[in-house]
Design an enzyme around this catalytic site. Sequence first.
Site, PDB file in Angstrom:
ATOM      1  N   LEU A  22      39.481  46.479  37.426  1.00 14.72           N
ATOM      2  CA  LEU A  22      38.971  45.612  38.484  1.00 14.72           C
ATOM      3  C   LEU A  22      40.066  44.724  39.062  1.00 14.72           C
ATOM      4  CD1 LEU A  22      35.501  44.599  37.000  1.00 14.72           C
ATOM      5  CD2 LEU A  22      35.952  46.139  38.930  1.00 14.72           C
ATOM      6  N   ARG A  75      41.808  46.917  41.511  1.00 18.19           N
ATOM      7  CA  ARG A  75      40.954  47.237  42.653  1.00 18.19           C
ATOM      8  C   ARG A  75      40.715  46.037  43.562  1.00 18.19           C
ATOM      9  NH1 ARG A  75      34.773  49.020  42.019  1.00 18.19           N
ATOM     10  NH2 ARG A  75      34.456  46.828  42.424  1.00 18.19           N
ATOM     11  N   GLU A  76      40.577  44.859  42.976  1.00 16.35           N
ATOM     12  CA  GLU A  76      40.219  43.670  43.740  1.00 16.35           C
ATOM     13  C   GLU A  76      41.414  42.759  44.036  1.00 16.35           C
ATOM     14  OE1 GLU A  76      37.284  43.645  44.928  1.00 16.35           O
ATOM     15  OE2 GLU A  76      36.358  45.134  43.636  1.00 16.35           O
ATOM     16  N   ILE A  77      42.618  43.187  43.731  1.00 16.24           N
ATOM     17  CA  ILE A  77      43.800  42.330  43.842  1.00 16.24           C
ATOM     18  C   ILE A  77      44.098  41.901  45.279  1.00 16.24           C
ATOM     19  CG2 ILE A  77      45.564  44.124  44.090  1.00 16.24           C
ATOM     20  CD1 ILE A  77      45.911  41.112  41.803  1.00 16.24           C
ATOM     21  N   ASN A  78      43.757  42.724  46.243  1.00 15.71           N
ATOM     22  CA  ASN A  78      44.121  42.466  47.634  1.00 15.71           C
ATOM     23  C   ASN A  78      43.054  41.620  48.334  1.00 15.71           C
ATOM     24  OD1 ASN A  78      44.235  43.909  50.730  1.00 15.71           O
ATOM     25  ND2 ASN A  78      46.095  43.073  49.864  1.00 15.71           N
TER      26      ASN A  78
END
Length: 196
Positions: free
Chosen positions: A59, A62-65
């Site tokens: 996650l 996937r959610e870093i940006n």
Amino acid sequence: SCSEDHRGTPAHPGRVVTLIDRPHYDCIVPPSTPPPSYRVWGAAYHIPQQYVNEVQEYLDIREINGYSIQYAPFQPASREERPIEKCMVYIGLPSNPQFLGPQDLDKLAATIWRCKGPSGENRDYLFMLENALKGLGDGAEDEHVEELAKRTRETGMASGEIGATLGDGFSVEVAIEKVTSNSKSSPKGTEEVEKP
């Protein structure tokens, strides 16, 4: 929020939904704007202990940006079920460079219609989000999402391309089946339902 890594590219960033807490909302929206519902509908997942690190790493990538980890209480739809006091949530904070805040809906619809990234068409993300919210039950619909989806479809009709994308008849079950059947990279013990 901008999406340069899933539903757009650095050259043509797509748009994705974000949650925002009340204090941040009050800072970015004009005081004359009617307040939205204070309720956000969604799903919470219990991750078995042996998969927590693997899921967290997945996650985080996937959610870093555009998103930061926050913790919020979660109340199941059935009031008979016990609330979860501390649920991990990825939220786009105004301090994040990808955060955009309120935008003109027609310009937003045009951006969503034309953007595409490694995870697919930005418009498909929006139409799946709209249908997923409807599928959560009464009260889960979101007026902003529905109006944006309507305007995005109108943008597609005006361009003559509406037949190339998902329309009103899109089925949430089809999306879940398609996504879960292509989820080989998802961590064990989870289902890949990121799309939307």
